[in-house]
Design a protein around this motif. Sequence first.
Motif, mmCIF file in Angstrom:
data_model
loop_
_atom_site.group_PDB
_atom_site.id
_atom_site.type_symbol
_atom_site.label_atom_id
_atom_site.label_comp_id
_atom_site.label_asym_id
_atom_site.label_seq_id
_atom_site.Cartn_x
_atom_site.Cartn_y
_atom_site.Cartn_z
ATOM 1 N N GLU A 352 0.838 -1.201 0.000
ATOM 2 C CA GLU A 352 0.000 0.000 0.000
ATOM 3 C C GLU A 352 0.874 1.253 0.000
ATOM 4 O O GLU A 352 2.003 1.244 0.490
ATOM 5 C CB GLU A 352 -0.907 0.033 1.237
ATOM 6 N N ILE A 353 0.316 2.327 -0.540
ATOM 7 C CA ILE A 353 0.929 3.654 -0.446
ATOM 8 C C ILE A 353 0.308 4.364 0.747
ATOM 9 O O ILE A 353 -0.921 4.471 0.847
ATOM 10 C CB ILE A 353 0.691 4.465 -1.729
ATOM 11 N N VAL A 354 1.151 4.831 1.652
ATOM 12 C CA VAL A 354 0.665 5.523 2.856
ATOM 13 C C VAL A 354 0.933 7.014 2.669
ATOM 14 O O VAL A 354 2.071 7.478 2.771
ATOM 15 C CB VAL A 354 1.374 5.004 4.117
ATOM 16 N N GLN A 355 -0.107 7.758 2.395
ATOM 17 C CA GLN A 355 0.040 9.205 2.191
ATOM 18 C C GLN A 355 -0.063 9.925 3.528
ATOM 19 O O GLN A 355 -0.993 9.698 4.306
ATOM 20 C CB GLN A 355 -1.040 9.715 1.228
ATOM 21 N N LYS A 356 0.902 10.802 3.792
ATOM 22 C CA LYS A 356 0.972 11.515 5.076
ATOM 23 C C LYS A 356 0.286 12.878 4.950
ATOM 24 O O LYS A 356 0.487 13.588 3.967
ATOM 25 C CB LYS A 356 2.430 11.714 5.490
ATOM 26 N N HIS A 357 -0.511 13.213 5.955
ATOM 27 C CA HIS A 357 -1.187 14.516 5.975
ATOM 28 C C HIS A 357 -0.454 15.501 6.885
ATOM 29 O O HIS A 357 -1.024 16.502 7.309
ATOM 30 C CB HIS A 357 -2.638 14.350 6.432
ATOM 31 N N TYR A 358 0.757 15.199 7.183
ATOM 32 C CA TYR A 358 1.641 16.072 7.961
ATOM 33 C C TYR A 358 3.020 15.998 7.317
ATOM 34 O O TYR A 358 3.334 15.047 6.588
ATOM 35 C CB TYR A 358 1.715 15.618 9.420
ATOM 36 N N VAL A 359 3.832 16.990 7.568
ATOM 37 C CA VAL A 359 5.186 17.020 7.008
ATOM 38 C C VAL A 359 6.184 17.129 8.152
ATOM 39 O O VAL A 359 6.245 18.158 8.825
ATOM 40 C CB VAL A 359 5.380 18.198 6.034
ATOM 41 N N ASN A 360 6.940 16.053 8.374
ATOM 42 C CA ASN A 360 8.080 16.098 9.279
ATOM 43 C C ASN A 360 9.306 16.322 8.387
ATOM 44 O O ASN A 360 9.821 15.378 7.774
ATOM 45 C CB ASN A 360 8.210 14.805 10.079
ATOM 46 N N LEU A 361 9.730 17.564 8.300
ATOM 47 C CA LEU A 361 10.735 17.973 7.331
ATOM 48 C C LEU A 361 12.141 17.657 7.830
ATOM 49 O O LEU A 361 12.622 18.253 8.793
ATOM 50 C CB LEU A 361 10.603 19.475 7.044
ATOM 51 N N GLY A 362 12.808 16.724 7.158
ATOM 52 C CA GLY A 362 14.172 16.354 7.526
ATOM 53 C C GLY A 362 15.196 17.275 6.890
ATOM 54 O O GLY A 362 15.044 17.689 5.745
ATOM 55 N N ILE A 363 16.243 17.587 7.652
ATOM 56 C CA ILE A 363 17.352 18.401 7.157
ATOM 57 C C ILE A 363 18.631 17.595 7.374
ATOM 58 O O ILE A 363 19.015 17.326 8.519
ATOM 59 C CB ILE A 363 17.452 19.749 7.888
ATOM 60 N N ALA A 364 19.282 17.192 6.290
ATOM 61 C CA ALA A 364 20.530 16.432 6.409
ATOM 62 C C ALA A 364 21.614 17.332 6.974
ATOM 63 O O ALA A 364 21.854 18.424 6.461
ATOM 64 C CB ALA A 364 20.947 15.877 5.053
ATOM 65 N N ALA A 365 22.262 16.880 8.047
ATOM 66 C CA ALA A 365 23.280 17.687 8.722
ATOM 67 C C ALA A 365 24.560 16.881 8.854
ATOM 68 O O ALA A 365 24.542 15.740 9.331
ATOM 69 C CB ALA A 365 22.782 18.123 10.107
ATOM 70 N N ALA A 366 25.669 17.460 8.413
ATOM 71 C CA ALA A 366 26.976 16.818 8.553
ATOM 72 C C ALA A 366 27.528 17.123 9.935
ATOM 73 O O ALA A 366 27.632 18.282 10.329
ATOM 74 C CB ALA A 366 27.932 17.317 7.472
ATOM 75 N N THR A 367 27.867 16.084 10.691
ATOM 76 C CA THR A 367 28.406 16.235 12.036
ATOM 77 C C THR A 367 29.715 15.462 12.134
ATOM 78 O O THR A 367 30.023 14.640 11.278
ATOM 79 C CB THR A 367 27.411 15.704 13.090
ATOM 80 N N PRO A 368 30.508 15.715 13.188
ATOM 81 C CA PRO A 368 31.756 14.948 13.343
ATOM 82 C C PRO A 368 31.533 13.451 13.431
ATOM 83 O O PRO A 368 32.435 12.673 13.130
ATOM 84 C CB PRO A 368 32.330 15.505 14.664
ATOM 85 N N ARG A 369 30.344 13.016 13.837
ATOM 86 C CA ARG A 369 30.070 11.582 13.950
ATOM 87 C C ARG A 369 29.433 11.001 12.702
ATOM 88 O O ARG A 369 29.124 9.825 12.652
ATOM 89 C CB ARG A 369 29.159 11.319 15.154
ATOM 90 N N GLY A 370 29.222 11.838 11.684
ATOM 91 C CA GLY A 370 28.615 11.344 10.455
ATOM 92 C C GLY A 370 27.387 12.149 10.080
ATOM 93 O O GLY A 370 27.008 13.120 10.748
ATOM 94 N N LEU A 371 26.743 11.744 8.992
ATOM 95 C CA LEU A 371 25.561 12.434 8.486
ATOM 96 C C LEU A 371 24.315 11.954 9.219
ATOM 97 O O LEU A 371 24.046 10.758 9.292
ATOM 98 C CB LEU A 371 25.403 12.179 6.986
ATOM 99 N N ILE A 372 23.560 12.901 9.767
ATOM 100 C CA ILE A 372 22.301 12.564 10.424
ATOM 101 C C ILE A 372 21.194 13.410 9.816
ATOM 102 O O ILE A 372 21.453 14.445 9.192
ATOM 103 C CB ILE A 372 22.364 12.775 11.951
ATOM 104 N N VAL A 373 19.943 12.953 9.988
ATOM 105 C CA VAL A 373 18.808 13.660 9.399
ATOM 106 C C VAL A 373 17.728 13.874 10.461
ATOM 107 O O VAL A 373 16.741 13.134 10.511
ATOM 108 C CB VAL A 373 18.229 12.892 8.186
ATOM 109 N N PRO A 374 17.898 14.860 11.341
ATOM 110 C CA PRO A 374 16.806 15.211 12.257
ATOM 111 C C PRO A 374 15.699 15.906 11.472
ATOM 112 O O PRO A 374 15.919 16.389 10.358
ATOM 113 C CB PRO A 374 17.467 16.151 13.261
ATOM 114 N N ASN A 375 14.519 15.971 12.036
ATOM 115 C CA ASN A 375 13.422 16.590 11.301
ATOM 116 C C ASN A 375 12.601 17.525 12.177
ATOM 117 O O ASN A 375 12.547 17.369 13.400
ATOM 118 C CB ASN A 375 12.510 15.522 10.672
ATOM 119 N N VAL A 376 11.999 18.506 11.521
ATOM 120 C CA VAL A 376 11.104 19.458 12.171
ATOM 121 C C VAL A 376 9.701 18.872 12.141
ATOM 122 O O VAL A 376 9.130 18.657 11.061
ATOM 123 C CB VAL A 376 11.132 20.819 11.451
ATOM 124 N N LYS A 377 9.151 18.581 13.307
ATOM 125 C CA LYS A 377 7.838 17.958 13.383
ATOM 126 C C LYS A 377 6.742 18.947 12.968
ATOM 127 O O LYS A 377 6.766 20.121 13.348
ATOM 128 C CB LYS A 377 7.557 17.466 14.810
#
Length: 497
Positions: A352-377
């Motif tokens: 199934e395709i699960v369409q989201k009615h909210y946007v948790n916007l991820g921002i890829a961030a380069a850190t000393p420990r590697g690339l992480i993608v936290p998101n704005v809820k």
Amino acid sequence: MTENASRFREFKMPDVGEGLTEAEILKWYVQPGDTVTDGQVVCEVETAKAAVELPIPYDGVVHELRFPEGTTVDVGQVIISVDVAPGTASGEASGETTGGAASGEAPAAPAPAAQASAEEAPKGRTPVLVGYGVAETSTRRRPRKTTAPAAQVPVQQAAAALQGELNGNGTGAGGGGLNGSRALADIPPGALGPRPLAKPPVRKLAKDLGVDLAQVRPTGPDGIITRDDVRAVVAAPAPETAPAPAGPEPVGEVLPPVAPGQSGARETRIPVKGVRKATAAAMVGSAFTAPHVTEFVTFDISRTMKLVEELKTDPDLAGVRVNPLLLIARALLVAVRRNPGINASWDEANQEIVQKHYVNLGIAAATPRGLIVPNVKDAQDKTLPELAAALGELVSVAREGKTTPAAMQGGTITITNVGVFGIDSGTPILNPGESAILAVGAIKLRPWVHKGKVKPRQVTTLGLSFDHRLIDGELGSRFLADVAAILEQPKKLITWV
């Protein structure tokens, strides 16, 4: 024994994320003997998602740290034990004596020799046995055994004797000689004594190249190691060795080891763990499970850049960082509203395709420990000042390595800004569980046709990768075109809402 065991409380590695199986101990904030209180942070660990500080749930004195810093520990393993009743001596409650006397009788006076031995032991409590608490025995120490060191032949004498043997003159330690059948270069490493013969410049060269002189075969006179001998070790291929006994694998090494700034190392092995390990596994899984399609669009972003400069002086945005990423994020949110099918995920189990009615916007961030993608809820509900504040906090926390696992869960669509590195564009890989990711290229002055004339304009390229199972070419193209149209004519941020 039961009473002693009850004094020590063990704290196990918790699952600080959702379903994580291991974590690496980055730093201990306490050492054995330190007093701790309930809720005090005792260490920092790194999971596959973030660095997290762990509080201890006990009051007491640190008894033992089970693992050193840099160790990866499975969830559920004991990492620290705490003595919750410090100062309680073994045998106090039972009234037992250490001299074998019956209960209630005074212990016999120790013999003078035994008394002297007992005085050498620490006063106040008996030695602690790791894992067993305080030993229920006397504090007398066993007398140390001393053995005379084995007689050693001086290095120079050993070299001379062995040289005589090689020359066949019968002066070697074994006599008889070898009739010249061996060369001095055949001397096995370490045969000439505990300290290899080498001049100071040669020793410095070996140190700089990371070569152990004990493993070098000498070719110089009287068994002296030369510069060529040291360089030969570096240039020689690694010898084949028998399989080592089963045991923990090394986490990383440099072959051969070399001092900073020196030549000689041909390979560097970097351990992949924590965030980098999780990112590698996630990217491989994403690349081979979701059919990626990438489209590009290049356009004039000059008007948006002018708007950014104007917003920097707006009193309503005072105290927050205003940059092109803020308006790109706002443009993306408007485009999602116009093309809701882009904000979805694929349910493999139910097909199934699960369409989201909210946007948790991820921002890829380069850190000393590697690339992480936290998101704005729930980014779709935020005003421009709220979005600016959320993005600023997200990036600053990520760079400090303090992003929590919860901040990286539940993302629906991601922006990766490769333009900060001067890159024009790229084909980004989807964040697992998401259907689209937008790559923002560098914004550069280029010749561009503007109002019928070629003028220098600020131009950029966007690259959109999407999952072709649920997003077809039409939907992906319309979404990307909408984002570009908004950034080319930022007034659409008002007219398209």
